[in-house]
Design a protein around this motif. Sequence first.
Motif, mmCIF file in Angstrom:
data_model
loop_
_atom_site.group_PDB
_atom_site.id
_atom_site.type_symbol
_atom_site.label_atom_id
_atom_site.label_comp_id
_atom_site.label_asym_id
_atom_site.label_seq_id
_atom_site.Cartn_x
_atom_site.Cartn_y
_atom_site.Cartn_z
ATOM 1 N N MET A 30 0.829 -1.214 0.000
ATOM 2 C CA MET A 30 0.000 0.000 0.000
ATOM 3 C C MET A 30 0.855 1.252 0.000
ATOM 4 S SD MET A 30 -3.145 -0.762 -0.237
ATOM 5 C CE MET A 30 -3.872 0.783 0.228
ATOM 6 N N GLU A 31 1.958 1.244 0.815
ATOM 7 C CA GLU A 31 2.851 2.406 0.824
ATOM 8 C C GLU A 31 3.491 2.614 -0.559
ATOM 9 O OE1 GLU A 31 5.633 1.706 3.918
ATOM 10 O OE2 GLU A 31 4.225 2.110 5.552
ATOM 11 N N LYS A 32 3.906 1.497 -1.181
ATOM 12 C CA LYS A 32 4.495 1.613 -2.526
ATOM 13 C C LYS A 32 3.477 2.146 -3.523
ATOM 14 C CE LYS A 32 7.977 -2.039 -1.978
ATOM 15 N NZ LYS A 32 8.435 -3.344 -2.460
ATOM 16 N N ILE A 33 2.217 1.674 -3.387
ATOM 17 C CA ILE A 33 1.168 2.167 -4.295
ATOM 18 C C ILE A 33 0.958 3.655 -4.122
ATOM 19 C CG2 ILE A 33 -1.312 2.059 -4.759
ATOM 20 C CD1 ILE A 33 -1.129 -0.967 -4.197
ATOM 21 N N VAL A 34 0.931 4.107 -2.843
ATOM 22 C CA VAL A 34 0.761 5.549 -2.580
ATOM 23 C C VAL A 34 1.924 6.321 -3.181
ATOM 24 C CG1 VAL A 34 0.693 7.305 -0.785
ATOM 25 C CG2 VAL A 34 -0.656 5.219 -0.549
ATOM 26 N N ASN A 35 3.161 5.838 -2.951
ATOM 27 C CA ASN A 35 4.343 6.538 -3.504
ATOM 28 C C ASN A 35 4.303 6.562 -5.030
ATOM 29 O OD1 ASN A 35 5.343 6.977 -0.920
ATOM 30 N ND2 ASN A 35 6.538 5.090 -0.907
ATOM 31 N N LEU A 36 3.948 5.417 -5.624
ATOM 32 C CA LEU A 36 3.881 5.372 -7.089
ATOM 33 C C LEU A 36 2.781 6.281 -7.628
ATOM 34 C CD1 LEU A 36 4.397 1.545 -7.729
ATOM 35 C CD2 LEU A 36 5.992 3.403 -8.242
ATOM 36 N N THR A 37 1.663 6.346 -6.899
ATOM 37 C CA THR A 37 0.579 7.260 -7.324
ATOM 38 C C THR A 37 1.042 8.702 -7.291
ATOM 39 O OG1 THR A 37 -1.048 5.708 -6.451
ATOM 40 C CG2 THR A 37 -1.791 7.954 -6.905
ATOM 41 N N SER A 38 1.735 9.085 -6.186
ATOM 42 C CA SER A 38 2.249 10.467 -6.093
ATOM 43 C C SER A 38 3.263 10.755 -7.187
ATOM 44 C CB SER A 38 2.872 10.680 -4.721
ATOM 45 O OG SER A 38 3.448 11.945 -4.630
ATOM 46 N N THR A 39 4.172 9.786 -7.410
ATOM 47 C CA THR A 39 5.176 9.979 -8.479
ATOM 48 C C THR A 39 4.514 10.088 -9.840
ATOM 49 O OG1 THR A 39 6.742 8.665 -7.164
ATOM 50 C CG2 THR A 39 7.260 9.015 -9.486
ATOM 51 N N ASN A 40 3.495 9.238 -10.076
ATOM 52 C CA ASN A 40 2.785 9.297 -11.356
ATOM 53 C C ASN A 40 2.109 10.643 -11.553
ATOM 54 O OD1 ASN A 40 1.656 8.422 -13.767
ATOM 55 N ND2 ASN A 40 -0.177 7.695 -12.772
ATOM 56 N N LEU A 41 1.509 11.187 -10.447
ATOM 57 C CA LEU A 41 0.869 12.511 -10.547
ATOM 58 C C LEU A 41 1.885 13.591 -10.862
ATOM 59 C CD1 LEU A 41 -1.641 14.229 -10.251
ATOM 60 C CD2 LEU A 41 -1.201 14.360 -7.787
ATOM 61 N N GLN A 42 3.049 13.533 -10.193
ATOM 62 C CA GLN A 42 4.100 14.525 -10.466
ATOM 63 C C GLN A 42 4.580 14.417 -11.913
ATOM 64 O OE1 GLN A 42 7.137 13.918 -7.548
ATOM 65 N NE2 GLN A 42 5.868 14.621 -5.832
ATOM 66 N N LEU A 43 4.784 13.172 -12.388
ATOM 67 C CA LEU A 43 5.236 12.989 -13.771
ATOM 68 C C LEU A 43 4.186 13.491 -14.758
ATOM 69 C CD1 LEU A 43 6.875 9.448 -13.518
ATOM 70 C CD2 LEU A 43 8.046 11.637 -13.788
ATOM 71 N N THR A 44 2.908 13.269 -14.433
ATOM 72 C CA THR A 44 1.846 13.776 -15.315
ATOM 73 C C THR A 44 1.853 15.288 -15.396
ATOM 74 O OG1 THR A 44 0.489 11.854 -14.743
ATOM 75 C CG2 THR A 44 -0.628 13.731 -15.740
ATOM 76 N N GLN A 45 2.002 15.935 -14.222
ATOM 77 C CA GLN A 45 2.065 17.403 -14.214
ATOM 78 C C GLN A 45 3.289 17.891 -14.976
ATOM 79 O OE1 GLN A 45 1.978 18.396 -10.076
ATOM 80 N NE2 GLN A 45 -0.225 17.984 -9.847
#
Length: 469
Positions: A143-158
């Motif tokens: 779950m922590e990895k999923i949260v981190n990957l979600t945040s990283t994905n959002l940053q990469l999208t921006q």
Amino acid sequence: MVSHQWLPWINNPTSGSISVTSDKQEQEISSDCLGTSKKVTCLQICPVAGLSTLCLLLLVTCVALSVLYNNESDRWKSLRFDYQNISDSYLTLSKPNTGQKGDNEILKEHSARLPEQAELFNRPSAELMSVNLALSLENTELMEKIVNLTSTNLQLTQEHERLAQYTSEQEEKKLNMSQTIKYLVDSNAQREEEKRRLSETNSLLRDELFQAVEKNRELQEINDKFQGEIKNLSEKIRALLNDGREKASKHNLQLQERVTELQEQNRNLSAMLMNGRKKAAACEESRRNEMGRTVADMHSMKEAYTSLDLYCPVVSHQTKERICKKCPDSWKQFEAKCYYFSSRRLPWSSSRAWCQTQGGDLLIINSEPEQNFTFERGQALESSGSRLWIGMTDAEEEGEWFWVDGNSVASDVQFWLSRPGMVTEPDDWKLDDPLGEDCGHIDTSETALKSWMDGSCKTPYRWICEKNV
């Protein structure tokens, strides 16, 4: 969890009312039961009631364990089967005492097997709890990895969106630059043509100047010739004077007339020579002026094209259609002025220098509507700071406030901050800066018509620029 500790006859087979330790005791029990009917009834009913209760508890325990450990159903079936055998064995105790010995042997075997089965049952339970704990920890990490990957994905999208926007802007600038280069190439060709025409004009003027110089030289030769003739006449006059005064006076009169005539011709030639020089100088000056006007026209054309792209950008590169705007990008129009509201901070002098590089100056407020407009627009960016420099200072003389255009601040158009029970602005506060406060700014955290304050010119604030439409 129910273990075999709840079955006392398993851990200690010698205790209880159903001891089956030896054949001798069985015989004693049989003889006692045959002796009196009361004892027989007790020995038959009490073990049955106790065993029934224990069997009921065992069945309830089996049901609970079957719910909790559904994956171990096969082992539970075996345990239920064993417990059912035990129940059947105990139920047979209610029958006549014949065959009790065999039943006791069966019970002993089942009792001996119960601790092993309980241990086998407890072992999978502990293993399941350990596996469940490990799975819970692994699930938390995932779950922590999923949260981190979600945040990283959002940053990469921006970041990707910003890069796409930047690429689009760069493509637009590149296209505009191509148009500009094409226009400049065409303008350069026109300038080359103008230069060629100017070269031809210059050549013609040079030829005219050369002709004027040649004519001037000829006139100079004629003048020298006349000077020689005058000199010769003067010598003749002196010779004639030696011959006689009478003859000389008559001839002198003639010579004087001739000298006067020659002097008049000399003056005419001198005037013609001067006119030739003036004409040559005028031609040279005309040529230089023409060159200067051509260079000025070239600069004007370049500035006009730059202004054209700035205020009338191309909106369709196919049709070359332009849409003109009154103010540059990031500038806001109000009436006949364009205003720029910065989000950065600079000292007062640096802010003014920036405005001047953009063709304007710091804000000069001439009316209450202009004050309201600039206050509201500055308040819209208050997250970057509530104070903005304007073009007002009393650095020349304390208390005498002037705008950056040299005009004094009108007494009927002033919006100084005043608070009840406190000093009214401007107060020339010297605690932060020993030199005092000599530059004016607007504080958008106050009210629109009471927002002017003086501040240290060294303090970095946001600023407002102003220029004509």
